[in-house]
Enzyme design. Structure first.
Site, PDB file in Angstrom:
ATOM      1  N   LYS A 272      13.613  -2.303  -1.016  1.00 21.90           N
ATOM      2  CA  LYS A 272      12.329  -1.923  -0.351  1.00 21.90           C
ATOM      3  C   LYS A 272      12.647  -2.077   0.989  1.00 21.90           C
ATOM      4  O   LYS A 272      12.862  -3.367   1.602  1.00 21.90           O
ATOM      5  CB  LYS A 272      11.226  -2.597  -1.018  1.00 21.90           C
ATOM      6  CG  LYS A 272       9.984  -2.364  -0.099  1.00 21.90           C
ATOM      7  CD  LYS A 272       8.595  -3.067  -0.798  1.00 21.90           C
ATOM      8  CE  LYS A 272       7.410  -3.121   0.159  1.00 21.90           C
ATOM      9  NZ  LYS A 272       6.172  -3.630  -0.446  1.00 21.90           N
ATOM     10  N   ASP A 277       4.118  -3.553   6.994  1.00 26.24           N
ATOM     11  CA  ASP A 277       3.252  -3.102   5.891  1.00 26.24           C
ATOM     12  C   ASP A 277       1.924  -3.477   6.416  1.00 26.24           C
ATOM     13  O   ASP A 277       1.436  -4.764   6.262  1.00 26.24           O
ATOM     14  CB  ASP A 277       3.436  -3.557   4.351  1.00 26.24           C
ATOM     15  CG  ASP A 277       2.633  -3.223   3.575  1.00 26.24           C
ATOM     16  OD1 ASP A 277       1.834  -2.130   3.700  1.00 26.24           O
ATOM     17  OD2 ASP A 277       2.475  -3.730   2.338  1.00 26.24           O
ATOM     18  N   LYS A 284      -4.869  -4.248   5.549  1.00 28.08           N
ATOM     19  CA  LYS A 284      -4.763  -5.332   5.122  1.00 28.08           C
ATOM     20  C   LYS A 284      -5.701  -6.217   6.101  1.00 28.08           C
ATOM     21  O   LYS A 284      -5.943  -5.965   7.210  1.00 28.08           O
ATOM     22  CB  LYS A 284      -3.299  -6.004   5.383  1.00 28.08           C
ATOM     23  CG  LYS A 284      -2.655  -5.685   4.219  1.00 28.08           C
ATOM     24  CD  LYS A 284      -1.071  -6.278   4.286  1.00 28.08           C
ATOM     25  CE  LYS A 284      -0.357  -5.908   3.405  1.00 28.08           C
ATOM     26  NZ  LYS A 284      -0.332  -6.240   1.965  1.00 28.08           N
ATOM     27  N   ASP A 295       8.549  -7.215   5.137  1.00 38.57           N
ATOM     28  CA  ASP A 295       8.201  -6.262   3.773  1.00 38.57           C
ATOM     29  C   ASP A 295       9.527  -5.427   3.705  1.00 38.57           C
ATOM     30  O   ASP A 295       9.612  -4.365   2.762  1.00 38.57           O
ATOM     31  CB  ASP A 295       7.086  -5.393   4.182  1.00 38.57           C
ATOM     32  CG  ASP A 295       6.511  -5.197   2.655  1.00 38.57           C
ATOM     33  OD1 ASP A 295       6.682  -5.872   1.693  1.00 38.57           O
ATOM     34  OD2 ASP A 295       5.582  -4.208   2.332  1.00 38.57           O
ATOM     35  N   ASP A 354      -2.078   0.478   0.350  1.00 38.84           N
ATOM     36  CA  ASP A 354      -1.246  -0.768   0.351  1.00 38.84           C
ATOM     37  C   ASP A 354      -0.248  -1.081  -0.797  1.00 38.84           C
ATOM     38  O   ASP A 354       0.507  -1.850  -0.687  1.00 38.84           O
ATOM     39  CB  ASP A 354      -2.192  -1.898   0.579  1.00 38.84           C
ATOM     40  CG  ASP A 354      -1.554  -3.141   0.891  1.00 38.84           C
ATOM     41  OD1 ASP A 354      -0.587  -3.018   1.479  1.00 38.84           O
ATOM     42  OD2 ASP A 354      -2.281  -4.200   1.000  1.00 38.84           O
ATOM     43  N   ARG A 358       5.908   0.628  -4.393  1.00 43.11           N
ATOM     44  CA  ARG A 358       6.327   1.293  -5.484  1.00 43.11           C
ATOM     45  C   ARG A 358       6.695   2.817  -5.267  1.00 43.11           C
ATOM     46  O   ARG A 358       7.302   3.275  -5.968  1.00 43.11           O
ATOM     47  CB  ARG A 358       5.338   1.101  -6.613  1.00 43.11           C
ATOM     48  CG  ARG A 358       3.818   1.569  -6.150  1.00 43.11           C
ATOM     49  CD  ARG A 358       2.931   0.818  -7.215  1.00 43.11           C
ATOM     50  NE  ARG A 358       2.551  -0.550  -6.504  1.00 43.11           N
ATOM     51  CZ  ARG A 358       1.326  -1.522  -7.396  1.00 43.11           C
ATOM     52  NH1 ARG A 358       0.920  -0.770  -8.438  1.00 43.11           N
ATOM     53  NH2 ARG A 358       1.550  -2.636  -7.063  1.00 43.11           N
TER      54      ARG A 358
HETATM   55  N1  BES Z   1       4.306  -5.952   0.633  1.00 46.69           N
HETATM   56  C1  BES Z   1       2.887  -6.067  -0.201  1.00 46.69           C
HETATM   57  C2  BES Z   1       3.044  -7.355  -0.994  1.00 46.69           C
HETATM   58  C3  BES Z   1       3.161  -8.738  -0.425  1.00 46.69           C
HETATM   59  C4  BES Z   1       1.980  -9.152  -0.001  1.00 46.69           C
HETATM   60  C5  BES Z   1       4.169  -9.453  -0.650  1.00 46.69           C
HETATM   61  C6  BES Z   1       1.824 -10.541   0.412  1.00 46.69           C
HETATM   62  C7  BES Z   1       4.254 -10.680  -0.006  1.00 46.69           C
HETATM   63  C8  BES Z   1       3.146 -11.223   0.525  1.00 46.69           C
HETATM   64  C9  BES Z   1       2.428  -5.031  -1.282  1.00 46.69           C
HETATM   65  O1  BES Z   1       2.967  -3.636  -0.305  1.00 46.69           O
HETATM   66  C10 BES Z   1       1.226  -4.985  -1.241  1.00 46.69           C
HETATM   67  O2  BES Z   1       0.461  -4.947  -0.321  1.00 46.69           O
HETATM   68  N2  BES Z   1       1.028  -4.959  -2.544  1.00 46.69           N
HETATM   69  C11 BES Z   1      -0.562  -4.952  -2.830  1.00 46.69           C
HETATM   70  C12 BES Z   1      -0.597  -4.420  -4.057  1.00 46.69           C
HETATM   71  C13 BES Z   1      -2.101  -3.952  -4.545  1.00 46.69           C
HETATM   72  C14 BES Z   1      -2.831  -2.914  -3.553  1.00 46.69           C
HETATM   73  C15 BES Z   1      -2.040  -3.328  -5.960  1.00 46.69           C
HETATM   74  C16 BES Z   1      -0.742  -6.570  -3.235  1.00 46.69           C
HETATM   75  O3  BES Z   1      -0.029  -7.595  -3.466  1.00 46.69           O
HETATM   76  O4  BES Z   1      -2.063  -7.199  -2.904  1.00 46.69           O
HETATM   77 ZN    ZN Z   2       4.473  -3.954   1.158  1.00 47.44          ZN
HETATM   78 MN    MN Z   3       1.294  -3.044   0.785  1.00 45.56          MN
END
Ligand code: BES
Ligand code: ZN
Ligand code: MN
Length: 512
Positions: A272, A277, A284, A295, A354, A358
């Site tokens: 990835k 992000d 966020k 990220d 966010d 995936r």
């Molecule tokens: N890159 C983030 C995941 C992440 C967040 C990794 C904090 C490390 C620390 C990912 O793209 C993301 O934002 N995931 C969301 C998914 C949700 C919207 C279903 C998450 O984990 O909140």
């Molecule tokens: Zn992410």
């Molecule tokens: Mn994200």
């Protein structure tokens, strides 16, 4: 750039060494290791006197620097606390190695001879200890200060390390371990440097340039970069949806390492590469948002693993595939509710922009079907939920093929870069149902978030043996020691080493 540290493997008694600094272990309570005993005898009981006086208990994280010990050939002796001998396990040894390396950096010696590979660690042989010592020394000398206007390197940095093995019989396996350790440490360093780079520098375009740089260093590596027009033509609607709000163009970076036979199917690593992000329109919260520069650590670990693989010249075919994008809000950005068509033909309702990792990974997974891979492993800072589930020690592991999961578990154990498997049961899949498309990109609630993300990916990985590593909790450290860890390069490099050994590889046969 690779490390400047020079390592050698030696077998010989400590009292005979002429070096700027000897590192010797002392157990708790004030008991000498074999090397310390030999040195003690040669210096008329200098160490035993000092221990009797109570100057060092031998607890882990303790050390004592001695200068000009009478009757010895060395300038300095660093006594390193090793704790109780019977408590010496992986964790303790790594702690001792890290402490010894950090203390050595402080001494002012430019070279050192380390006598710690002889410590008896439960279930571990000399090669593992050599690799851990190399890793510890390299970690202790890592700085990311290229963006500080005044850099302060240690006045006289360590340059030469002699790692002593207990007997001549250990020399060959020690050399092999050293070779592996240096290659892995080189990959770890590259991965840290890429991860720590600020997101105004580290864009998808810059990552593609870094791939070119790596390939120019290793002739066995070839780079192909697919541009946005190419991705449109292919039909990567999911990947492109993520990049829509950004001024930075998306790239699909492909690194081909070909050092196996034409008949050998490739092992594929998909990383990835979200260079920042922000969450997109599903923005966020502000706190800690700077850490979303990390990220792209999955992508960085693919670079690092391929570097290690190329340096070791493993007789394998390996493909690194990196979907690289920036996830930003804006007038052109994808909205919650948008429906896109992925490369697989499956449609996705994007309910949360966010959940972008995936979306870029699913198109990369479909793309790689055409290479008939032996295995596909994706590596992604995919979910905050994975940190909630597992904390920050193991990588989250998911797989559609139990033997692949086992191989990764074994590699993680061997390299001390461990994984923990989570379920990927069919029961979870209905959580991704959408009223309007083939699936949604998120479930309707927060339950099992790491699993739901893996379930989404699994729908694009049906044609091959696949594993997914969620490295959200392991790729970087937050807080005062904020910085990339270089994980899971040791795990991935070990996995590839194991595949090379399966293919009949021997170090001796690879030596120049
Ligand atoms: N890159 C983030 C995941 C992440 C967040 C990794 C904090 C490390 C620390 C990912 O793209 C993301 O934002 N995931 C969301 C998914 C949700 C919207 C279903 C998450 O984990 O909140
Ligand atoms: Zn992410
Ligand atoms: Mn994200």
């Amino acid at each position: 750039m690779a490390s400047l540290m020079e390592f050698t493997i030696k077998s010989g008694n400590p009292e005979k060494q002429r070096t700027a600094c000897l590192a010797l272990g002392v157990y708790e309570s004030r008991r000498m290791t074999r090397a310390a005993e030999l040195f003690d005898r040669a210096t008329n009981g200098y160490l035993s006197n000092l221990l009797r006086r109570g100057d060092l208990e031998g607890k882990p994280e303790q050390s004592l620097l001695l200068l000009n010990v009478p009757g010895s050939l060395v300038e300095r002796v660093l006594l390193v606390g090793c704790g109780r001998e019977r408590d010496l396990d992986d964790r303790r040894f790594r702690q001792i190695a890290a402490h010894a390396a950090a203390a050595l950096q402080q001494t002012g010696a430019t070279e050192a001879s380390i006598y710690l590979a002889e410590l008896p660690v439960k279930g571990r042989e000399v090669p593992w200890k050599i690799r851990q010592l190399v890793e510890a020394v390299e970690t202790s000398s890592y700085h990311f200060d290229q963006f500080k206007s005044k850099q302060d390197p240690p006045r006289r940095p360590l340059r030469k390390i002699m790692l002593n093995v207990p007997s001549r019989r250990d020399l060959a396996s020690g050399e092999q371990a050293l070779h592996e350790g240096v290659a892995i440490a080189g990959g770890v360093k590259l991965t840290k440097d890429l991860g720590n780079a600020p997101p105004n520098l580290c864009t998808p375009t810059w990552l593609a340039e870094q791939a070119q740089t790596l390939a120019s260093e290793f002739p066995a590596l070839q780079v192909t970069v697919l541009e946005e027009v190419d991705l449109e033509q292919l039909g990567m609607g999911a990947l492109l949806a993520v990049s829509r709000g950004s001024a930075q163009p998306a790239k699909l970076i492909r690194l081909d390492y070909r050092h196996g036979t034409a008949a050998q199917k490739p092992h594929v690593l998909v990383g990835k590469g979200v260079t920042f992000d922000s969450g997109g329109i599903s923005l966020k919260p502000g706190e800690g948002m700077d850490e979303m520069k990390y990220d792209m650590c999955g992508a960085a670990s693919v670079f690092g693993a391929l570097r290690a693989c190329a340096e070791l010249q493993l007789p394998l075919n390996v493909i690194g595939l990196i979907p690289a994008v920036e996830n930003m809000p804006g007038g052109r950005a994808t909205r919650p509710g948008d429906i896109v068509t992925s490369l697989s033909g499956q449609t996705v309702e994007i309910l949360n922009t966010d959940a972008e990792g995936r979306l870029i990974l699913c198109d990369a997974l479909t793309y790689i079907e055409r290479d008939y891979p032996a295995t596909v492993i994706d590596i992604a800072t995919l979910t905050g939920a994975c940190i909630i589930a597992l904390g920050r020690h193991p990588h989250g592991l998911f797989s559609n093929h139990p033997p692949l999961a086992h191989a990764l578990e074994a590699a993680g154990q061997a390299a001390s870069d461990r994984v923990w498997e989570l379920p990927l049961w069919e029961d979870y899949q209905e959580g991704l149902d959408s009223n309007f498309a083939d699936m949604a990109n998120v479930a309707g609630n927060r339950d099992g978030g790491a699993i739901m993300a893996a379930c989404f990916l699994s729908r694009f990985a049906k044609k091959f043996h696949w594993a997914h590593l969620d490295i959200a909790g392991t790729a970087w450290k937050t807080g005062k020691t904020k910085g990339a860890t270089g994980r899971p390069v040791p795990l991935l490099a070990q996995y590839l080493l194991d595949r090379a050994v399966d293919a009949g590889w021997r170090y001796e046969s690879a030596a120049d």
